[in-house]
Write an enzyme that holds these catalytic residues in place. Structure first.
Site, mmCIF file in Angstrom:
data_model
loop_
_atom_site.group_PDB
_atom_site.id
_atom_site.type_symbol
_atom_site.label_atom_id
_atom_site.label_comp_id
_atom_site.label_asym_id
_atom_site.label_seq_id
_atom_site.Cartn_x
_atom_site.Cartn_y
_atom_site.Cartn_z
ATOM 1 N N ARG A 1 0.805 -1.279 0.090
ATOM 2 C CA ARG A 1 0.091 0.010 -0.211
ATOM 3 C C ARG A 1 1.067 1.368 -0.015
ATOM 4 N NH1 ARG A 1 -4.300 -2.098 4.685
ATOM 5 N NH2 ARG A 1 -5.605 -3.344 3.026
ATOM 6 N N LYS B 1 2.219 -18.323 6.897
ATOM 7 C CA LYS B 1 1.548 -18.653 8.311
ATOM 8 C C LYS B 1 1.340 -17.338 8.907
ATOM 9 C CE LYS B 1 5.027 -18.921 11.747
ATOM 10 N NZ LYS B 1 5.390 -18.870 12.811
ATOM 11 N N HIS C 1 8.549 -22.585 6.660
ATOM 12 C CA HIS C 1 9.973 -22.330 6.263
ATOM 13 C C HIS C 1 10.603 -23.239 6.877
ATOM 14 C CE1 HIS C 1 10.480 -20.177 10.097
ATOM 15 N NE2 HIS C 1 11.900 -20.550 10.003
ATOM 16 N N GLU D 1 15.015 -20.973 21.712
ATOM 17 C CA GLU D 1 15.693 -20.006 20.930
ATOM 18 C C GLU D 1 16.277 -19.050 22.127
ATOM 19 O OE1 GLU D 1 13.544 -18.390 17.192
ATOM 20 O OE2 GLU D 1 12.028 -18.982 18.814
ATOM 21 N N ASP E 1 2.414 -20.026 17.518
ATOM 22 C CA ASP E 1 3.580 -19.460 16.771
ATOM 23 C C ASP E 1 4.609 -20.640 16.239
ATOM 24 O OD1 ASP E 1 5.520 -17.679 15.195
ATOM 25 O OD2 ASP E 1 6.777 -17.677 16.941
ATOM 26 N N HIS F 1 5.421 -25.184 12.791
ATOM 27 C CA HIS F 1 6.431 -25.964 12.406
ATOM 28 C C HIS F 1 6.739 -27.347 12.879
ATOM 29 C CE1 HIS F 1 7.488 -21.933 10.957
ATOM 30 N NE2 HIS F 1 7.387 -21.426 11.896
ATOM 31 N N LYS G 1 11.156 -19.079 24.124
ATOM 32 C CA LYS G 1 12.031 -17.878 23.526
ATOM 33 C C LYS G 1 12.890 -17.494 24.904
ATOM 34 C CE LYS G 1 9.832 -16.015 19.597
ATOM 35 N NZ LYS G 1 10.412 -16.638 18.702
HETATM 36 O O1 LIG Z 1 8.348 -18.847 12.257
HETATM 37 C C1 LIG Z 1 9.103 -18.685 13.043
HETATM 38 O O2 LIG Z 1 10.190 -19.156 13.246
HETATM 39 C C2 LIG Z 1 11.288 -18.539 13.862
HETATM 40 C C3 LIG Z 1 12.384 -19.729 14.186
HETATM 41 O O3 LIG Z 1 12.925 -20.088 12.797
HETATM 42 P P1 LIG Z 1 14.310 -19.501 12.361
HETATM 43 O O4 LIG Z 1 14.374 -20.079 11.162
HETATM 44 O O5 LIG Z 1 14.031 -17.984 12.250
HETATM 45 O O6 LIG Z 1 15.308 -19.862 13.197
HETATM 46 C C4 LIG Z 1 10.921 -17.983 15.300
HETATM 47 O O7 LIG Z 1 11.846 -17.179 15.818
HETATM 48 C C5 LIG Z 1 9.471 -17.082 15.190
HETATM 49 O O8 LIG Z 1 8.991 -16.590 16.283
HETATM 50 C C6 LIG Z 1 8.640 -17.822 14.418
HETATM 51 O O9 LIG Z 1 7.202 -17.063 14.031
#
Ligand SMILES: O=C1O[C@H](COP(=O)(O)O)[C@@H](O)[C@H](O)[C@H]1O
Length: 478
Positions: free
Chosen positions: A64, A154, A184, A222, A241, A246, A345
């Protein structure tokens, strides 16, 4: 080999040929001004254009916000360079790319965009969930060129019903075969490595069943905290998430029966069968799920404020930053084996892996002394490594057992994750994206947990950023 077979590293196309034979194609990115596009999509695409010599790709960015073609070209060039891409094909794509300011939820804006597409068109919806649905509705009104592929980021829906409704909307637009729901993780070499480790090793696959495996831990912790993503994350939390998307895809790869080929239909059928058979352990989400949220602390030498003090978060939402759930996979192979799925996290010393914990040996000959550890096979999801924990006769007393770890690492793939995902999209490699029924099943699996949490049947604990989780969490007893 048909189009939609998973290709492993090194399967690049001969230079000079295009991704789809000789047909020119357009990649229209909606949401081109967003963080996802500049940080992940474009660097991944650059690598793909480079390794596949995809000079005939017409890349159109749209959003946009106002942006000039020149400004967009330098954004693309910078992102391609960030992804390490260079060469004539990259230069050509950069020179030909253009930016169109448009509101994709509006029929007029969409028609204008579609008029610029040529050859086979792929529309990548890198959009927030609400805008994505509105855009799909607009696409349903305007129609799309024959053969169009739609790519959706997503989250795919917010529950099983909304995911089903979105599937229905999409199926009115293009066949399911032309829809790519991006995950991904399915583009990560470490995740795809699960296929090789499982199905190319006689010493591995026969052992992966309830006969030998006591428990499976799928963990993706993470060190990263919220890092300014409150807008998206605070409404989602770790369970939606990471687990719903995933990690359930990883679970499906880990638990599926060996497919006879890596064709899309075979792999997806095998994965869907697993997801249909998966439910919360003992059907007791109040007992077999846990949630927690980080407080201030230090991770990797960085000070993180408490989650609730991060800008844009609403403490009243009770968003979890660490989620754990124990799942059962009711198949002949896995009945009775708990799958403990976890993601957090701001975790210190994080694990990112699939770990198979094997049962103890039936009998250890009297005379062998020392501690016997349960064997574990760990397949890294982040760091690229495989480890096998074994008991051996150690040094010194030849009858005394010592634990050892056989470990090997492996190098990165040819492409970044999003490059692999985009290759899957542009080459129609179906196993690299999520089929509609799977995304509905994944919501169905976690809905009882969300429900238990919403009704306060599972307490929200605290953990210090940089710790491994709440101090009072003990190992699961299943
Ligand atoms: O899709 C997501 O993935 C990441 C972790 O994957 P990475 O490939 O970035 O290590 C995650 O940190 C994020 O919260 C989540 O939305």
């Amino acid at each position: 080999m048909s189009d939609d077979r998973i290709r492993t590293n090194g399967g690049g196309r001969a230079p000079g040929t295009s991704a789809t034979g000789e047909q020119p194609q357009t990649l229209l990115v909606l949401g081109a001004g967003g963080d996802l596009t500049t940080r992940l999509l474009l660097p991944g695409l650059g690598g793909l254009v480079d390794t596949s010599s995809m000079a005939d790709l017409l890349l159109i960015g749209s959003d946009r916000g106002e942006e000039s073609d020149e400004g967009w070209r330098s954004t693309v060039a910078r992102a391609f360079a960030d992804g390490g891409a260079e060469g004539p094909a990259v230069d050509t794509v950069v020179a030909n790319t253009r930016y169109i300011t448009a509101d994709a939820t509006d029929d007029h804006g969409l028609n204008r965009l579609l008029a610029h597409c040529r050859g086979r068109t792929t529309i990548y919806l890198a959009l927030p969930p609400a805008v994505m649905v509105e855009t799909c509705r607009a696409l349903a009104r305007t129609g799309v060129p024959h053969g169009t592929r739609l790519v959706l980021e997503k989250p795919f829906g917010t529950d099983a019903d909304s995911a089903s409704a979105l599937n229905e909307l999409l199926h009115g637009l293009v066949p399911e075969d032309h829809v790519h729901r991006v995950d991904h993780f399915l583009g990560m070499t470490t995740v795809l490595n699960i296929l090789g480790v499982r199905f190319a090793n006689r010493v591995v696959e026969p052992l992966l069943s309830s006969e030998h495996v006591e428990a499976v831990d799928i963990t993706f912790d993470e060190t990263l905290g919220l890092e300014g993503r409150a807008g998206f994350y605070d409404g989602a939390g770790a369970l939606r998430d990471m687990v719903q998307s995933h990690l359930l895809q990883v679970l499906a790869l880990v638990a599926m029966s060996p497919p006879s080929t890596l064709e899309g239909v075979d792999v997806r059928d095998a994965k869907a069968q697993v997801l249909r058979a998966t439910r919360v352990w003992d059907d007791r989400p109040d007992r077999y799920s846990r949630r927690a949220r980080y407080t201030a602390g230090t991770v990797d030498g960085r000070s993180l404020p408490s989650y609730t003090e991060e800008e844009g978060t609403d403490p009243a939402r009770g968003t979890e930053t660490l989620a754990e759930v124990v799942l059962a996979v009711d198949t002949w192979r896995w009945a009775g084996v708990p799958f403990r799925v976890r993601s957090g996290k701001a975790i210190g010393e994080p694990r990112q892996e699939v770990a198979f914990r094997f049962r103890d040996p039936q009998h250890i000959p009297a005379g062998l002394t020392g501690e016997v550890i349960g064997n574990r096979l760990r397949i890294g999801l982040g760091p690229r490594r495989i480890e096998m924990e074994l008991n051996v006769n150690g040094p010194g007393d030849p009858f005394d057992l010592s634990p050892v770890t056989l470990e090997t690492g492996f190098g990165p793939g040819d492409l970044l994750e999003y490059g692999e995902v985009l290759r899957g999209v542009l080459e129609d490699e179906k196993p690299l994206s999520v089929r509609g029924d799977m995304s509905v099943e994944s919501w169905r699996i976690i809905e009882p947990v969300l429900d238990a949490w919403r009704h306060g049947r599972v307490p929200l604990h605290d953990y210090r950023a940089g710790s491994t989780g709440p101090a009072n969490w003990e190992s699961w007893e299943t």
